[in-house]
Design a protein around this motif. Structure first.
Motif, mmCIF file in Angstrom:
data_model
loop_
_atom_site.group_PDB
_atom_site.id
_atom_site.type_symbol
_atom_site.label_atom_id
_atom_site.label_comp_id
_atom_site.label_asym_id
_atom_site.label_seq_id
_atom_site.Cartn_x
_atom_site.Cartn_y
_atom_site.Cartn_z
ATOM 1 N N SER A 1 0.857 -1.193 0.000
ATOM 2 C CA SER A 1 0.000 0.000 0.000
ATOM 3 C C SER A 1 0.888 1.237 0.000
ATOM 4 C CB SER A 1 -0.885 0.008 1.247
ATOM 5 O OG SER A 1 -0.086 0.204 2.406
ATOM 6 N N THR A 2 0.314 2.364 -0.368
ATOM 7 C CA THR A 2 1.097 3.604 -0.381
ATOM 8 C C THR A 2 1.570 3.957 1.023
ATOM 9 O OG1 THR A 2 -0.953 4.870 -0.285
ATOM 10 C CG2 THR A 2 0.057 4.588 -2.443
ATOM 11 N N ARG A 3 0.740 3.721 2.014
ATOM 12 C CA ARG A 3 1.130 4.021 3.392
ATOM 13 C C ARG A 3 2.328 3.179 3.802
ATOM 14 N NH1 ARG A 3 0.689 2.156 8.371
ATOM 15 N NH2 ARG A 3 0.355 3.548 10.124
ATOM 16 N N ASP A 4 2.261 1.878 3.548
ATOM 17 C CA ASP A 4 3.361 0.982 3.897
ATOM 18 C C ASP A 4 4.622 1.341 3.108
ATOM 19 O OD1 ASP A 4 4.688 -1.106 5.153
ATOM 20 O OD2 ASP A 4 3.981 -2.604 3.716
ATOM 21 N N PHE A 5 4.441 1.724 1.836
ATOM 22 C CA PHE A 5 5.596 2.105 1.027
ATOM 23 C C PHE A 5 6.284 3.339 1.604
ATOM 24 C CE2 PHE A 5 7.562 4.513 -2.431
ATOM 25 C CZ PHE A 5 8.487 3.575 -2.858
ATOM 26 N N GLU B 1 13.086 -8.298 -7.299
ATOM 27 C CA GLU B 1 11.733 -8.647 -6.867
ATOM 28 C C GLU B 1 10.730 -7.708 -7.538
ATOM 29 O OE1 GLU B 1 8.872 -10.734 -5.051
ATOM 30 O OE2 GLU B 1 10.967 -11.135 -4.526
ATOM 31 N N ARG B 2 9.586 -8.251 -7.935
ATOM 32 C CA ARG B 2 8.536 -7.416 -8.520
ATOM 33 C C ARG B 2 7.788 -6.738 -7.377
ATOM 34 N NH1 ARG B 2 4.970 -10.491 -12.692
ATOM 35 N NH2 ARG B 2 4.160 -8.384 -12.844
ATOM 36 N N VAL B 3 7.828 -5.415 -7.353
ATOM 37 C CA VAL B 3 7.159 -4.640 -6.311
ATOM 38 C C VAL B 3 6.032 -3.852 -6.971
ATOM 39 C CG1 VAL B 3 7.423 -2.862 -4.551
ATOM 40 C CG2 VAL B 3 9.303 -4.461 -4.987
ATOM 41 N N VAL B 4 4.815 -4.031 -6.445
ATOM 42 C CA VAL B 4 3.640 -3.361 -6.988
ATOM 43 C C VAL B 4 3.065 -2.473 -5.893
ATOM 44 C CG1 VAL B 4 1.315 -3.704 -7.911
ATOM 45 C CG2 VAL B 4 3.165 -5.266 -8.550
ATOM 46 N N LEU B 5 2.866 -1.218 -6.241
ATOM 47 C CA LEU B 5 2.310 -0.231 -5.325
ATOM 48 C C LEU B 5 0.847 -0.017 -5.677
ATOM 49 C CD1 LEU B 5 2.797 1.958 -3.145
ATOM 50 C CD2 LEU B 5 3.468 3.472 -4.991
ATOM 51 N N LYS B 6 -0.049 -0.284 -4.725
ATOM 52 C CA LYS B 6 -1.481 -0.102 -4.959
ATOM 53 C C LYS B 6 -1.946 1.129 -4.206
ATOM 54 C CE LYS B 6 -4.237 -3.388 -5.691
ATOM 55 N NZ LYS B 6 -5.150 -4.491 -5.751
ATOM 56 N N SER B 7 -2.690 1.980 -4.922
ATOM 57 C CA SER B 7 -3.231 3.175 -4.288
ATOM 58 C C SER B 7 -4.624 3.443 -4.831
ATOM 59 C CB SER B 7 -2.321 4.370 -4.548
ATOM 60 O OG SER B 7 -2.461 4.824 -5.872
ATOM 61 N N ARG B 8 -5.243 4.495 -4.312
ATOM 62 C CA ARG B 8 -6.575 4.860 -4.791
ATOM 63 C C ARG B 8 -6.550 5.317 -6.241
ATOM 64 N NH1 ARG B 8 -8.086 9.145 -0.492
ATOM 65 N NH2 ARG B 8 -5.870 9.023 -0.151
ATOM 66 N N VAL B 9 -5.423 5.869 -6.691
ATOM 67 C CA VAL B 9 -5.356 6.397 -8.058
ATOM 68 C C VAL B 9 -4.906 5.364 -9.077
ATOM 69 C CG1 VAL B 9 -5.009 8.761 -7.298
ATOM 70 C CG2 VAL B 9 -3.027 7.318 -7.729
ATOM 71 N N GLY B 10 -4.471 4.189 -8.625
ATOM 72 C CA GLY B 10 -4.060 3.153 -9.569
ATOM 73 C C GLY B 10 -3.035 2.203 -8.972
ATOM 74 N N THR B 11 -2.551 1.337 -9.825
ATOM 75 C CA THR B 11 -1.548 0.346 -9.450
ATOM 76 C C THR B 11 -0.294 0.617 -10.253
ATOM 77 O OG1 THR B 11 -3.296 -1.256 -9.029
ATOM 78 C CG2 THR B 11 -1.084 -2.131 -9.302
ATOM 79 N N PHE B 12 0.879 0.583 -9.590
ATOM 80 C CA PHE B 12 2.125 0.945 -10.232
ATOM 81 C C PHE B 12 3.199 -0.082 -9.909
ATOM 82 C CE2 PHE B 12 -0.330 4.617 -9.062
ATOM 83 C CZ PHE B 12 -0.391 5.339 -10.233
ATOM 84 N N ARG B 13 4.022 -0.367 -10.898
ATOM 85 C CA ARG B 13 5.175 -1.233 -10.697
ATOM 86 C C ARG B 13 6.384 -0.380 -10.380
ATOM 87 N NH1 ARG B 13 6.692 -5.278 -15.339
ATOM 88 N NH2 ARG B 13 5.967 -3.493 -16.484
ATOM 89 N N ILE B 14 7.192 -0.797 -9.442
ATOM 90 C CA ILE B 14 8.415 -0.084 -9.102
ATOM 91 C C ILE B 14 9.573 -0.866 -9.706
ATOM 92 C CG2 ILE B 14 9.899 0.707 -7.236
ATOM 93 C CD1 ILE B 14 7.353 0.935 -5.539
ATOM 94 N N LEU B 15 10.293 -0.202 -10.617
ATOM 95 C CA LEU B 15 11.407 -0.842 -11.311
ATOM 96 C C LEU B 15 12.671 -0.014 -11.138
ATOM 97 C CD1 LEU B 15 9.555 -1.532 -14.669
ATOM 98 C CD2 LEU B 15 10.074 -3.190 -12.895
ATOM 99 N N PRO B 16 13.818 -0.671 -10.981
ATOM 100 C CA PRO B 16 15.064 0.095 -10.906
ATOM 101 C C PRO B 16 15.442 0.629 -12.292
ATOM 102 C CG PRO B 16 15.521 -2.247 -10.832
ATOM 103 C CD PRO B 16 14.028 -2.092 -10.818
#
Length: 83
Positions: free
Chosen positions: A5-9, A24-39
């Motif tokens: 979640s955005t809060r946990d992130f 590792e595949r990290v996915v950020l979920k928020s109210r505005v959408g879902t985002f992948r975090i990539l280096p």
């Protein structure tokens, strides 16, 4: 895959960025959408300053040449296909 979640992130940014850097595949979920975090593999694209005036002058030259009939511009479809 880790879904966060955005809060946990916000609380554990370093942890999740390190996971993404390690592959590792990290996915950020928020109210505005879902985002992948990539280096980012290379910082060149981020750090390199753009010469906007030079780019605009080159674009204007291309348009003038196309209007004079000495240059053929690419179609929007061919430009999109390159993406």
């Amino acid at each position: 895959m880790v879904v966060v979640s955005t809060r946990d992130f916000r609380v554990n940014q370093t942890k999740y960025l390190d996971l993404a850097k390690a592959g590792e595949r990290v996915v950020l979920k928020s109210r505005v959408g879902t985002f992948r975090i990539l280096p980012e593999v290379s910082c060149d694209a981020v750090d390199a300053p753009r010469n906007l005036m030079g780019e605009l002058k080159n674009a204007l030259t291309e348009v003038k040449e196309a209007m004079a009939g000495t240059r053929t511009l690419q179609s929007a479809d061919s430009l999109l296909n390159k993406l």
